[in-house]
Design a protein around this motif. Structure first.
Motif, PDB file in Angstrom:
ATOM      1  N   VAL A  48       0.866  -1.293  -0.224  1.00 23.77           N
ATOM      2  CA  VAL A  48      -0.017   0.137  -0.011  1.00 23.77           C
ATOM      3  C   VAL A  48       0.816   1.194   0.123  1.00 23.77           C
ATOM      4  N   GLY A  49       1.947   1.078   0.789  1.00 22.59           N
ATOM      5  CA  GLY A  49       3.026   2.411   1.014  1.00 22.59           C
ATOM      6  C   GLY A  49       3.506   2.727  -0.384  1.00 22.59           C
ATOM      7  N   LEU A  50       3.895   1.480  -1.091  1.00 23.21           N
ATOM      8  CA  LEU A  50       4.859   1.801  -2.286  1.00 23.21           C
ATOM      9  C   LEU A  50       3.709   2.034  -3.438  1.00 23.21           C
ATOM     10  N   SER A  51       2.618   1.866  -3.315  1.00 26.31           N
ATOM     11  CA  SER A  51       1.716   2.046  -4.354  1.00 26.31           C
ATOM     12  C   SER A  51       1.334   3.544  -4.227  1.00 26.31           C
ATOM     13  N   SER A  52       1.203   3.971  -3.082  1.00 24.52           N
ATOM     14  CA  SER A  52       0.892   5.452  -2.799  1.00 24.52           C
ATOM     15  C   SER A  52       2.260   6.297  -3.332  1.00 24.52           C
ATOM     16  N   ILE A  53       3.434   6.051  -3.285  1.00 27.71           N
ATOM     17  CA  ILE A  53       4.323   6.615  -3.577  1.00 27.71           C
ATOM     18  C   ILE A  53       4.426   6.510  -5.256  1.00 27.71           C
ATOM     19  N   GLN A  54       3.954   5.568  -5.743  1.00 26.98           N
ATOM     20  CA  GLN A  54       4.092   5.401  -7.345  1.00 26.98           C
ATOM     21  C   GLN A  54       3.361   6.465  -7.811  1.00 26.98           C
ATOM     22  N   LEU A  55       1.830   6.463  -7.324  1.00 21.17           N
ATOM     23  CA  LEU A  55       0.806   7.560  -7.667  1.00 21.17           C
ATOM     24  C   LEU A  55       1.388   8.885  -7.507  1.00 21.17           C
ATOM     25  N   LYS A  56       1.982   9.320  -6.227  1.00 22.45           N
ATOM     26  CA  LYS A  56       2.580  10.595  -6.093  1.00 22.45           C
ATOM     27  C   LYS A  56       3.218  11.011  -7.001  1.00 22.45           C
ATOM     28  N   ILE A  57       4.294  10.336  -7.334  1.00 20.62           N
ATOM     29  CA  ILE A  57       5.352  10.515  -8.315  1.00 20.62           C
ATOM     30  C   ILE A  57       4.950  10.721  -9.619  1.00 20.62           C
ATOM     31  N   GLU A  58       4.223   9.619 -10.002  1.00 23.01           N
ATOM     32  CA  GLU A  58       3.644   9.882 -11.336  1.00 23.01           C
ATOM     33  C   GLU A  58       2.634  10.976 -11.739  1.00 23.01           C
ATOM     34  N   ASP A  59       1.753  11.412 -10.806  1.00 27.08           N
ATOM     35  CA  ASP A  59       1.006  12.452 -10.609  1.00 27.08           C
ATOM     36  C   ASP A  59       1.708  13.841 -10.902  1.00 27.08           C
ATOM     37  N   LEU A  60       2.915  13.878  -9.864  1.00 25.84           N
ATOM     38  CA  LEU A  60       3.697  15.066 -10.027  1.00 25.84           C
ATOM     39  C   LEU A  60       4.295  15.314 -11.299  1.00 25.84           C
ATOM     40  N   CYS A  61       4.969  14.158 -11.850  1.00 21.90           N
ATOM     41  CA  CYS A  61       5.819  14.550 -13.074  1.00 21.90           C
ATOM     42  C   CYS A  61       4.847  14.626 -14.213  1.00 21.90           C
ATOM     43  N   ASN A  62       3.650  14.028 -14.223  1.00 24.57           N
ATOM     44  CA  ASN A  62       3.002  14.302 -15.387  1.00 24.57           C
ATOM     45  C   ASN A  62       2.426  15.864 -15.158  1.00 24.57           C
ATOM     46  N   LYS A  63       1.968  16.565 -14.024  1.00 26.20           N
ATOM     47  CA  LYS A  63       1.757  17.672 -13.733  1.00 26.20           C
ATOM     48  C   LYS A  63       2.928  18.694 -14.458  1.00 26.20           C
ATOM     49  N   TRP A  64       4.029  18.352 -14.136  1.00 26.74           N
ATOM     50  CA  TRP A  64       5.112  19.193 -14.597  1.00 26.74           C
ATOM     51  C   TRP A  64       5.265  19.086 -15.965  1.00 26.74           C
ATOM     52  N   ILE A  65       4.940  17.977 -16.406  1.00 26.94           N
ATOM     53  CA  ILE A  65       5.252  17.781 -18.080  1.00 26.94           C
ATOM     54  C   ILE A  65       3.961  18.538 -18.976  1.00 26.94           C
ATOM     55  N   ALA A  66       2.869  18.568 -18.137  1.00 28.42           N
ATOM     56  CA  ALA A  66       1.662  19.404 -18.805  1.00 28.42           C
ATOM     57  C   ALA A  66       2.057  20.757 -18.589  1.00 28.42           C
ATOM     58  N   GLU A  67       2.497  21.304 -17.544  1.00 25.07           N
ATOM     59  CA  GLU A  67       2.917  22.716 -17.700  1.00 25.07           C
ATOM     60  C   GLU A  67       3.971  23.342 -18.540  1.00 25.07           C
ATOM     61  N   GLY A  68       4.716  22.234 -18.971  1.00 26.21           N
ATOM     62  CA  GLY A  68       5.851  22.555 -20.024  1.00 26.21           C
ATOM     63  C   GLY A  68       6.922  23.507 -19.399  1.00 26.21           C
ATOM     64  N   HIS A  69       7.636  22.954 -18.575  1.00 29.39           N
ATOM     65  CA  HIS A  69       8.723  23.443 -18.039  1.00 29.39           C
ATOM     66  C   HIS A  69      10.107  23.422 -19.061  1.00 29.39           C
ATOM     67  N   GLU A  70      10.609  24.585 -19.225  1.00 27.86           N
ATOM     68  CA  GLU A  70      11.899  24.606 -20.364  1.00 27.86           C
ATOM     69  C   GLU A  70      13.311  24.039 -19.456  1.00 27.86           C
ATOM     70  N   THR A  71      14.030  23.185 -20.282  1.00 27.61           N
ATOM     71  CA  THR A  71      15.189  22.844 -19.938  1.00 27.61           C
ATOM     72  C   THR A  71      16.373  24.064 -19.794  1.00 27.61           C
ATOM     73  N   SER A  72      17.125  23.983 -18.657  1.00 28.15           N
ATOM     74  CA  SER A  72      17.989  25.137 -18.371  1.00 28.15           C
ATOM     75  C   SER A  72      19.341  24.397 -18.250  1.00 28.15           C
ATOM     76  N   ILE A  73      20.380  24.978 -19.034  1.00 29.60           N
ATOM     77  CA  ILE A  73      21.964  24.028 -18.868  1.00 29.60           C
ATOM     78  C   ILE A  73      22.751  25.430 -18.472  1.00 29.60           C
ATOM     79  N   THR A  74      23.493  24.783 -17.165  1.00 31.92           N
ATOM     80  CA  THR A  74      24.350  25.997 -16.594  1.00 31.92           C
ATOM     81  C   THR A  74      25.809  25.349 -16.341  1.00 31.92           C
ATOM     82  N   LEU A  75      26.585  26.285 -16.700  1.00 33.04           N
ATOM     83  CA  LEU A  75      27.998  25.689 -16.331  1.00 33.04           C
ATOM     84  C   LEU A  75      28.574  26.309 -14.973  1.00 33.04           C
TER      85      LEU A  75
END
Length: 251
Positions: free
Chosen positions: A155-182
């Motif tokens: 149950v605990g691992l399933s909860s983590i799976q859903l939370k990570i997946e939901d947050l990643c898909n939220k960020w993908i939908a928001e369209g954050h640009e990639t930055s490169i810094t040296l």
């Protein structure tokens, strides 16, 4: 030392440069070194680029199936087979051509792996990343559990799976640009760096605008997390004091 071009532009897929070294491994297999390369060598959890190296003068073509960085010399070595009886010669101009579908897939998988790590941090999960594997066959992130009370039940691992997946898909939908810094390596905490990065004067950081904590990385990435496209967590499994987060980015 080979000049690396893919770190400035993931989508630079062709480039003309000069052939510096040609080593015949057998009658058909050769290893070559060029002045500048757009081929990503296998390493850092990311697979090798594939493609071809073609002589501008003779048309001789080498099909590249493995690229590796020689850490001792700083030279990127491209290995492959000649398509015909023509040969490549040291000193001549060649055109490098990276296979576009595999390059874009590797970039999607690598950026998705970074998003998972950012999600772990944003969610405050007591996990310390120990390994990344961004190969298409079974991409995953492995982490050490740093809290003895961490819930490893199904149950605990399933909860983590859903939370990570939901947050990643939220960020993908928001369209954050990639930055490169040296950044200057001397100003940094070496514990965050790979062995290769510790020997470099400058360290490259990959981040996504609006998401905290860019990470040191030498790989290829999408220009915007929107380009990751479809994403889901396949499974979160525990073994001892570690968990493995398997994910996918289907076409």
């Amino acid at each position: 030392m080979t000049k690396i071009l893919y770190q400035q532009d993931t989508y630079l897929l062709t480039h003309t440069t000069r052939l510096l070294q040609v080593t015949l491994m057998d009658p058909k297999t050769v290893t070559v070194v060029v002045d500048e390369t757009i081929f990503h060598p296998q390493g850092g959890g990311q697979p090798t680029d594939i493609g071809c190296i073609r002589s501008l003068k003779s048309g001789a073509c080498m099909v590249v199936d493995m690229v590796k960085l020689n850490n001792a010399t700083g030279l990127v070595e491209h290995r492959g087979k000649m398509k015909d009886d023509l040969i490549l010669s040291e000193g001549e101009e060649v055109i490098l051509e990276v296979d576009e579908p595999s390059r874009k897939l590797h970039a999607r998988l690598h950026s998705a792996g970074h998003l998972i790590h950012h999600a772990i941090q944003a969610l405050g999960l007591p996990l310390q990343k120990t390994k990344s594997y961004h190969f298409p066959d079974s991409p995953c992130i492995e982490c050490e559990i740093i809290d003895p009370n961490f819930d490893k039940s199904p149950v605990g691992l399933s909860s983590i799976q859903l939370k990570i997946e939901d947050l990643c898909n939220k960020w993908i939908a928001e369209g954050h640009e990639t930055s490169i810094t040296l950044c200057q390596r001397k100003d940094m905490d070496d514990s965050r760096l790979s062995e290769k990065a510790r020997s470099s004067e400058m360290v490259r950081f990959i981040g996504f605008n609006g998401i905290p904590n860019p990470r040191p990385c030498g790989g290829t990435h999408v220009k915007n997390v929107l380009d990751i496209g479809k994403f889901f967590i396949r499974k979160v499994a525990s073994k001892g004091n570690a968990i493995k987060i398997s994910y996918a980015c289907p076409c």
